[in-house]
Design a protein around this motif. Structure first.
Motif, PDB file in Angstrom:
ATOM      1  N   LEU A   7     -73.679  87.995  30.907  1.00  0.00           N
ATOM      2  CA  LEU A   7     -73.770  86.578  31.253  1.00  0.00           C
ATOM      3  C   LEU A   7     -75.006  86.342  32.100  1.00  0.00           C
ATOM      4  CD1 LEU A   7     -70.555  84.736  32.365  1.00  0.00           C
ATOM      5  CD2 LEU A   7     -72.014  84.409  30.398  1.00  0.00           C
ATOM      6  N   LEU A  10     -78.357  86.709  30.131  1.00  0.00           N
ATOM      7  CA  LEU A  10     -78.509  85.566  29.235  1.00  0.00           C
ATOM      8  C   LEU A  10     -78.890  84.321  30.030  1.00  0.00           C
ATOM      9  CD1 LEU A  10     -75.872  85.105  26.439  1.00  0.00           C
ATOM     10  CD2 LEU A  10     -78.295  85.615  26.297  1.00  0.00           C
ATOM     11  N   ALA A  11     -78.197  84.137  31.145  1.00  0.00           N
ATOM     12  CA  ALA A  11     -78.418  82.938  31.944  1.00  0.00           C
ATOM     13  C   ALA A  11     -79.862  82.840  32.412  1.00  0.00           C
ATOM     14  CB  ALA A  11     -77.478  82.947  33.147  1.00  0.00           C
ATOM     15  N   ARG A  18     -74.820  81.243  34.989  1.00  0.00           N
ATOM     16  CA  ARG A  18     -73.762  81.989  34.298  1.00  0.00           C
ATOM     17  C   ARG A  18     -72.628  81.057  33.888  1.00  0.00           C
ATOM     18  NH1 ARG A  18     -73.596  84.306  39.556  1.00  0.00           N
ATOM     19  NH2 ARG A  18     -71.601  83.249  39.653  1.00  0.00           N
ATOM     20  N   THR A  20     -72.379  78.025  33.218  1.00  0.00           N
ATOM     21  CA  THR A  20     -72.604  77.139  32.082  1.00  0.00           C
ATOM     22  C   THR A  20     -72.315  77.883  30.780  1.00  0.00           C
ATOM     23  OG1 THR A  20     -74.261  75.893  33.282  1.00  0.00           O
ATOM     24  CG2 THR A  20     -74.310  75.733  30.884  1.00  0.00           C
ATOM     25  N   ILE A  21     -72.810  79.103  30.706  1.00  0.00           N
ATOM     26  CA  ILE A  21     -72.553  79.886  29.502  1.00  0.00           C
ATOM     27  C   ILE A  21     -71.071  80.170  29.366  1.00  0.00           C
ATOM     28  CG2 ILE A  21     -73.135  81.989  28.269  1.00  0.00           C
ATOM     29  CD1 ILE A  21     -75.698  82.096  29.702  1.00  0.00           C
ATOM     30  N   SER A  22     -70.464  80.516  30.469  1.00  0.00           N
ATOM     31  CA  SER A  22     -69.028  80.749  30.455  1.00  0.00           C
ATOM     32  C   SER A  22     -68.288  79.512  29.948  1.00  0.00           C
ATOM     33  CB  SER A  22     -68.550  81.107  31.867  1.00  0.00           C
ATOM     34  OG  SER A  22     -67.157  81.212  31.917  1.00  0.00           O
ATOM     35  N   ARG A  36     -75.328  73.049  25.062  1.00  0.00           N
ATOM     36  CA  ARG A  36     -74.341  73.876  24.374  1.00  0.00           C
ATOM     37  C   ARG A  36     -74.974  74.536  23.145  1.00  0.00           C
ATOM     38  NH1 ARG A  36     -69.498  70.532  23.451  1.00  0.00           N
ATOM     39  NH2 ARG A  36     -70.745  69.539  21.833  1.00  0.00           N
ATOM     40  N   VAL A  39     -77.450  77.225  24.094  1.00  0.00           N
ATOM     41  CA  VAL A  39     -76.761  78.437  24.546  1.00  0.00           C
ATOM     42  C   VAL A  39     -76.175  79.188  23.363  1.00  0.00           C
ATOM     43  CG1 VAL A  39     -74.778  79.290  25.837  1.00  0.00           C
ATOM     44  CG2 VAL A  39     -76.287  77.584  26.853  1.00  0.00           C
ATOM     45  N   ILE A  43     -76.821  82.977  22.175  1.00  0.00           N
ATOM     46  CA  ILE A  43     -75.715  83.940  22.098  1.00  0.00           C
ATOM     47  C   ILE A  43     -75.743  84.648  20.755  1.00  0.00           C
ATOM     48  CG2 ILE A  43     -73.213  84.112  21.824  1.00  0.00           C
ATOM     49  CD1 ILE A  43     -72.880  82.113  24.043  1.00  0.00           C
TER      50      ILE A  43
END
Lengths: 350, 350
Positions: A7, A10-11, A18, A20-22, A36, A39, A43
């Motif tokens: 996370l 990537l962030a 983090r 936001t990705i979560s 979204r 991201v 991913i």
DNA sequence: CAAGTCGATTGGATCGATCAAATGCCGAGA
DNA sequence: TCTCGGCATTTGATCGATCCAATCGACTTG
């Protein structure tokens, strides 16, 4: 790509946090559509997978369901459990859960193991199969606080506090018996297991109900129930069919396909024309029965598995703060699959 | 006991540090015996279980092995996979590992799923079954960095880079054929599957080798191989046995118990005395074969599972810093279980 | 007797995610 | 113009174990 993406990595490469990705993964609706998409694209491109361990540690949920498997004592009936197992895995997978297998040498070791796995957080709950009289597992699991759903009703008299799904075996043999009655048979035997097993008694009861309702004589009924002292099996089926024929039965409803296969073996081997015309209906609709042309009662195994999984996962995802959930308990109707062995009673015979 | 005990809570109630307790569990030999006993007693008393998630997160190991299960197309032969599955779980459990099941609609989805679970850290490695010609899974898993061991040899010509365990099917049919030759049979048929499946071709080869070595005539051999165009099954076995009898065979070696059950059905049904004396040997030693008194070749399934698990776990616990491990590849010998259907050739027959 | 060795134990950092609460941002309403 | 509310996003703390390096005490040794 050297290291596995996390996370955090990537962030920072996306310039977001983090969380936001979560959120994109767990609460997509609260993230703005544009970020979204950005991201999600990253991913996919990076092949990122959230760490099951980290997620499980924080969220206190493993998304795993425990199940004990037993060695198939009888290769024939094992196929029902096999189909159930497969359906279970498939339904669980659809709801983002996985199945963990365990073995145990008895009921008490089973609950101990399930309890241990549950307190370790390796499983969130479990599925119980092969319920029987004086089954101590529901109480033990409840005491240990392990959520579970049973495939198979509790055979006790008092109502149970847990959810379960089962197949209405009595309805199955009732249908089978009525089917044979409709073909003109009157003396219909039931080839079953020794009294005392819930499943076997249930199936016998269905036959008895159908016979009683049809108004057959007490004499016809007396000719009927043949319960093996020994285990379920092909050899036992042959023996039982032999006895049933001598008692004057022109048809037989069996508690299992093993028994039915055994019965049909006798009927194929005989030189007596009348015996060779005897009708046989099995139970479980196994591939062997299909291959031999035996009619059989098919259990809706996949549907049962689906309901079991749904009930369990619903229970797991319901916040514990709620009131004690009302247990769901349901019987599913099996279906008769008619095949060549449904022989009509020859009116010229006595 | 309100909350679940953790390392921390245990440590403070014992007056030692977390690490000491951790060592008691993971490196008992470095902890002083007296403190070790004190800690162990408290662990038992409190019912403490280390959190699988936390352990897995830190140690980067889940102690879980992935396995794809398929729906049993044939209830009879499904029992072999069933026994294998059970043995697998048992062996894994003995080595403190658990088995996670997945389903997939094909080979490529299977490797994708296993890869995903592996990068998520949900599984440490996986077991491959039902290997076949042009199997893309070993390469895909190796590319994804997923450790695995196969149950079933790779049927390609070139040697594989991965470890596998398989059963020597050819040795099984060879033994079966030699057994029938020893009983006086000369015209021994082979009832098998269409060419192209590795397993089926292997079993056919064993029969051919035994026949060739025994010095049977080309004519006898020609009468032999009966390969079904259709799938494996009971009905096919009956048909094939019928053809084999017409071709003059006095015995048959079968590639599966399904075929053997079908063959024996014909032999039981016939009125021809000579046909009724035909010998049949099956493959897999399923419960049905045992019930019908069919001789059959038994695969050492439990031993295979045990070796597969051992190989995989050894690989998982070997530090990656070591040189690339040498793949272990081994064939296990099956065993012939003789039963009544081993009929001696009647010397008075032609 | 001080230095060195070794075994047992400890504290701090870390694994990678989610939770809970805080922040910044923007437009509506007084 | 200022405040307030709501939405999108960020920050710090936390889950419970293991890893690693440091510490401590007892015991050997020159």
């Amino acid at each position: 790509m050297g290291q596995k993406p996390t996370l955090q990595s990537l962030a920072s490469s996306l310039g977001v946090s983090r969380q936001t990705i979560s959120n994109v993964l767990n609460n997509p609706q609260i993230v703005q559509a544009s970020t979204r998409d950005r991201v999600l694209a990253e991913i996919r491109a990076s092949g990122y997978r959230p760490s099951a361990a980290a997620r499980s540690l924080r969220s206190r949920r493993s998304q795993v369901i425990g199940l004990r498997i037993r060695p198939a004592v009888d290769g024939i009936n094992g196929s029902v459990m096999d189909a159930f197992l497969h359906a279970l895995v498939e339904c669980a997978q659809r709801r983002d859960h996985r199945l963990l297998l365990i073995t145990a040498s008895g009921d008490e070791p089973e609950t101990t193991e399930q309890g241990a796995l549950h307190t370790a957080g390796a499983i969130d709950g479990c599925v119980l199969t092969d319920t029987h009289l004086d089954d101590t597992r529901p109480a033990a699991l409840a005491a240990a606080g392990v959520p579970f759903v049973a495939f198979g009703r509790p055979w006790q008299d008092r109502p149970a506090a847990h959810s379960w799904i089962d197949i209405d075996g009595a309805a199955g043999t009732r249908t089978a018996t009525e089917h044979l009655l409709g073909l003109g048979h009157r003396r219909i035997a039931f080839l079953g297991w020794p009294a005392g097993s819930g499943v076997g008694d249930d199936r016998r009861a269905g036959w008895r109900q159908a016979m009683a309702q049809s108004g057959v004589t007490a004499e016809d009924l007396a000719a009927g129930a043949l319960d093996q002292r020994t285990a379920d099996g092909v050899v036992e089926g042959t023996q039982a069919m032999d006895w049933a024929r001598r008692a004057g039965a022109t048809a037989a409803v069996c508690a299992s396909d093993s028994l039915a296969v055994g019965a049909s073996t006798l009927l194929r081997r005989t030189t007596d024309a009348e015996t060779a015309r005897t009708a046989v209906v099995g139970f479980d609709d196994t591939p062997v029965a299909a291959a031999l042309g035996l009619s059989s009662v098919r259990q809706p195994v996949a549907a049962a598995a689906s309901r079991v999984v749904d009930l369990l996962i619903d229970r797991l995802t319901t916040p514990e703060t709620d009131a004690r959930p009302v247990p769901v308990q349901d019987l599913l109707e099996p279906e008769l699959i008619p095949r060549q062995f449904d022989r009509r009673l020859d009116p010229t015979s006595p």
